[in-house]
Design a protein around this motif. Sequence first.
Motif, short mmCIF file in Angstrom:
data_model
loop_
_atom_site.label_atom_id
_atom_site.label_comp_id
_atom_site.label_asym_id
_atom_site.label_seq_id
_atom_site.Cartn_x
_atom_site.Cartn_y
_atom_site.Cartn_z
N VAL A 63 -5.87 -4.74 1.14
CA VAL A 63 -5.12 -3.82 0.27
C VAL A 63 -6.08 -3.12 -0.68
O VAL A 63 -6.02 -1.89 -0.86
N ASP A 64 -6.99 -3.88 -1.28
CA ASP A 64 -7.94 -3.30 -2.22
C ASP A 64 -8.80 -2.22 -1.56
O ASP A 64 -9.05 -1.15 -2.13
N CYS A 65 -9.25 -2.52 -0.36
CA CYS A 65 -10.15 -1.59 0.33
C CYS A 65 -9.47 -0.27 0.65
O CYS A 65 -10.02 0.82 0.41
N VAL A 66 -8.27 -0.31 1.17
CA VAL A 66 -7.60 0.93 1.54
C VAL A 66 -7.18 1.71 0.30
O VAL A 66 -7.15 2.95 0.33
N ARG A 67 -6.92 1.04 -0.80
CA ARG A 67 -6.58 1.73 -2.03
C ARG A 67 -7.77 2.48 -2.63
O ARG A 67 -7.61 3.45 -3.35
N GLN A 68 -8.96 2.00 -2.32
CA GLN A 68 -10.15 2.70 -2.80
C GLN A 68 -10.37 4.01 -2.08
O GLN A 68 -11.07 4.87 -2.55
N VAL B 24 0.83 -1.20 0.00
CA VAL B 24 0.00 0.00 0.00
C VAL B 24 0.87 1.25 0.00
O VAL B 24 0.63 2.20 -0.76
N LEU B 25 1.88 1.27 0.84
CA LEU B 25 2.73 2.46 0.97
C LEU B 25 3.46 2.78 -0.32
O LEU B 25 3.63 3.95 -0.68
N TYR B 26 3.91 1.74 -1.02
CA TYR B 26 4.64 1.97 -2.27
C TYR B 26 3.73 1.98 -3.50
O TYR B 26 4.19 2.28 -4.60
N ASP B 27 2.46 1.63 -3.30
CA ASP B 27 1.47 1.62 -4.39
C ASP B 27 1.95 0.77 -5.57
O ASP B 27 1.90 1.16 -6.73
N TRP B 28 2.42 -0.43 -5.24
CA TRP B 28 2.93 -1.34 -6.26
C TRP B 28 1.80 -1.99 -7.04
O TRP B 28 0.68 -2.13 -6.57
N ASP B 29 2.14 -2.48 -8.21
CA ASP B 29 1.35 -3.51 -8.88
C ASP B 29 1.68 -4.81 -8.14
O ASP B 29 2.80 -5.32 -8.21
N ASP B 30 0.72 -5.30 -7.37
CA ASP B 30 0.99 -6.43 -6.47
C ASP B 30 0.50 -7.76 -7.02
O ASP B 30 0.22 -8.69 -6.26
N THR B 31 0.40 -7.87 -8.35
CA THR B 31 -0.09 -9.10 -8.96
C THR B 31 0.69 -10.32 -8.47
O THR B 31 0.11 -11.36 -8.14
N LEU B 32 2.01 -10.20 -8.42
CA LEU B 32 2.85 -11.31 -7.99
C LEU B 32 2.59 -11.68 -6.53
O LEU B 32 2.54 -12.86 -6.17
N LEU B 33 2.41 -10.69 -5.68
CA LEU B 33 2.18 -10.95 -4.25
C LEU B 33 0.84 -11.63 -4.01
O LEU B 33 0.69 -12.40 -3.06
N ARG B 34 -0.13 -11.35 -4.87
CA ARG B 34 -1.46 -11.93 -4.70
C ARG B 34 -1.49 -13.43 -4.95
O ARG B 34 -2.50 -14.09 -4.65
N GLU B 35 -0.42 -13.97 -5.47
CA GLU B 35 -0.35 -15.42 -5.64
C GLU B 35 -0.26 -16.13 -4.30
O GLU B 35 -0.54 -17.33 -4.20
N SER B 36 0.15 -15.41 -3.26
CA SER B 36 0.32 -16.02 -1.94
C SER B 36 -1.00 -16.01 -1.17
O SER B 36 -1.64 -14.96 -1.06
N PRO B 37 -1.39 -17.14 -0.58
CA PRO B 37 -2.60 -17.16 0.24
C PRO B 37 -2.44 -16.36 1.54
O PRO B 37 -3.43 -16.07 2.21
N ASN B 38 -1.21 -16.00 1.89
CA ASN B 38 -0.95 -15.26 3.12
C ASN B 38 -0.95 -13.75 2.93
O ASN B 38 -0.71 -13.00 3.88
N TYR B 39 -1.24 -13.33 1.73
CA TYR B 39 -1.29 -11.90 1.41
C TYR B 39 -2.75 -11.44 1.46
O TYR B 39 -3.59 -11.91 0.68
N PRO B 40 -3.12 -10.55 2.39
CA PRO B 40 -4.53 -10.13 2.56
C PRO B 40 -4.95 -9.13 1.49
O PRO B 40 -5.07 -7.92 1.73
N ALA B 41 -5.18 -9.63 0.29
CA ALA B 41 -5.41 -8.77 -0.87
C ALA B 41 -6.63 -7.88 -0.71
O ALA B 41 -6.63 -6.73 -1.17
N ASP B 42 -7.68 -8.38 -0.06
CA ASP B 42 -8.90 -7.57 0.04
C ASP B 42 -8.69 -6.36 0.95
O ASP B 42 -9.30 -5.30 0.72
#
Length: 311
Positions: free
Chosen positions: A306-311, A286-304
């Motif tokens: 990240v999505d909510c705070v980016r909105q 979130v802080l670096y505003d990355w394209d986190d496609t690669l990180l989302r492959e991990s089940p331990n990455y709380p993608a939702d």
Amino acid sequence: FFASTTIGYPHQCPSTRMSATHSSTPLPPFTHCSQLHEACAQWAQIALTDLKPRRKLDLSDKKADFQEALSALKRFAKSSGYKAPQKLKVHAALENAWLWQAAAQQACQLLIYGIDLGLTPAVLRPIFMETAALWRDTAQVFQHAQQAMSKESGEPYGVPAAIVTSSSEYKYAVQLLSLAVLLDAQEEISHLVEHVLAFDTDRLLDYLCAGVLELEEASETLYHRRPYGQLLPFFEQLGEAQPDLLRPYLQSEYEDFMLLSPKQQKKAGPWLGTGYWALEVAALSVLYDWDDTLLRESPNYPADLVDCVRQ
């Protein structure tokens, strides 16, 4: 944000690391930042039905964990040690400080249970705000205990910060700073770093609070090897920080680690990660505003989150 290779930020403030150990100035009257009794009543109304957990788990057991943690906080909120901590003297004040710390840690655990259960960020954020307030109160209580013990002994008495980041308490610092980012509550970061951590931060914690505190340099120290030592390739990359080097970290320190037996997990020494969720990675994303496609492959990455705070 500072470049990954920058080092040398004078991150430790000796005059405050030990909860004003050497200060003889009387503390101001204790005023609660937290309103724990009212907060617990509100949290008891959270519907735990029709939830979609964020990970595979025994839903009934996790609900029971949530309710048990909430019950413990309710009991603490009714205690005299919570209502009037300034009335306790000497060793009673010190013992009460440890009870405050245990309650604040319990509130952190309640948040993690809520994330597991699938509570929305809108529900989680008020829990976080109250948890942060409870930690700030805990820091006040530790200072009161320090002064009570110093007055009794006639000598400066060392009482640690509410969270000692060089100890196993470090994981609570990572949880708090990461969730402040993920739940859109970064205004709490400066209070947490100053009052709760007593400015005692390492490289990871500096990265998590860099934007708010406008840091230009980060400490070169990492307090804990597991799992955070595996972040060194990320910290030491040249140029602008990129997320690619965090994918192996997620794989080895979260995905693979979670597959180990409890005995195997302990074999290489204490592991002070934030639990199932790699909150620190999500916060950095979130802080670096990355394209986190690669990180989302991990089940331990709380993608939702990240999505909510980016909105």
